[in-house]
Scaffold this motif. Sequence first.
Motif, short mmCIF file in Angstrom:
data_model
loop_
_atom_site.label_atom_id
_atom_site.label_comp_id
_atom_site.label_asym_id
_atom_site.label_seq_id
_atom_site.Cartn_x
_atom_site.Cartn_y
_atom_site.Cartn_z
N THR B 31 0.70 -1.25 0.07
CA THR B 31 0.11 -0.09 0.10
C THR B 31 0.81 1.44 0.09
N GLN B 48 -4.41 6.74 -2.33
CA GLN B 48 -4.15 5.50 -2.08
C GLN B 48 -3.96 4.59 -3.11
N GLN B 50 -3.17 0.23 -3.85
CA GLN B 50 -3.00 -1.22 -3.21
C GLN B 50 -2.27 -1.70 -4.47
N VAL B 55 -6.98 2.58 -4.87
CA VAL B 55 -8.03 2.36 -3.56
C VAL B 55 -8.92 3.66 -3.48
N GLY B 97 0.72 -4.68 3.80
CA GLY B 97 -0.72 -5.12 3.99
C GLY B 97 -1.72 -4.07 3.67
N THR B 98 -2.77 -3.87 4.13
CA THR B 98 -3.73 -2.88 3.73
C THR B 98 -3.54 -1.43 4.56
N LEU B 100 -4.65 -0.49 7.47
CA LEU B 100 -6.00 0.00 8.08
C LEU B 100 -5.95 0.70 9.46
#
Lengths: 110, 116
Positions: B31, B48, B50, B55, B97-98, B100
């Motif tokens: 990311t 952003q 991914q 995203v 990863g994402t 979050l």
Amino acid sequence: DQQVKQNSPSLSVQEGRISILNCDYTNSMFDYFLWYKKYPAEGPTFLISISSIKDKNEDGRFTVFLNKSAKHLSLHIVPSQPGDSAVYFCAARSPFGLTFGKGTHLIIQP
Amino acid sequence: EAGVAQSPRYKIIEKRQSVAFWCNPISGHATLYWYQQILGQGPKLLIQFQNNGVVDDSQLPKDRFSAERLKGVDSTLKIQPAKLEDSAVYLCASVNGTGLLYEKLFFGSGTQLSVL
């Protein structure tokens, strides 16, 4: 419309004393809060975070307190050290991403 | 571990000119984010990615700003034509990863743009 507010642009604290940085927010959708630290000419670095289901998180000299009813959080640094002099950003997470405050410039005086 | 690399470090251009910024994230970070930080403000998310897919680009002024992340690694952000209000530091960040939780976000040192 500022959803994350840091009302003190700067704060001066003596070395060894406690530094308290404040942050207010307006959006009830925020579920996670973070503090980032930024030195001049560098990118922000993560410092400490807190979930909205907690009211306190501690990591060494750094403690973050969250008062959900008042929509207020604060970062306590004890004891303050010269290397803590930096800009501190409060940030809040929502489904739309991360919203930052304008930052507070902390100056630690010898 | 090498950090997020950005170039150039500084850029001065005249309004209506074009400019491009480059970002090389930490190896393996899926990311990637571009943020704009105007003097006296906090960073504001522009876009952003991914891997090589977008995203979120809801806050990107698409009439003048564009970004790409070909092959899911390096990314470029372009402004064409630049306006005076584009003067800011452009920060690139990456995370494995994402992302979050945003805790593991690693920022580069940024590109400081001055539009005259």
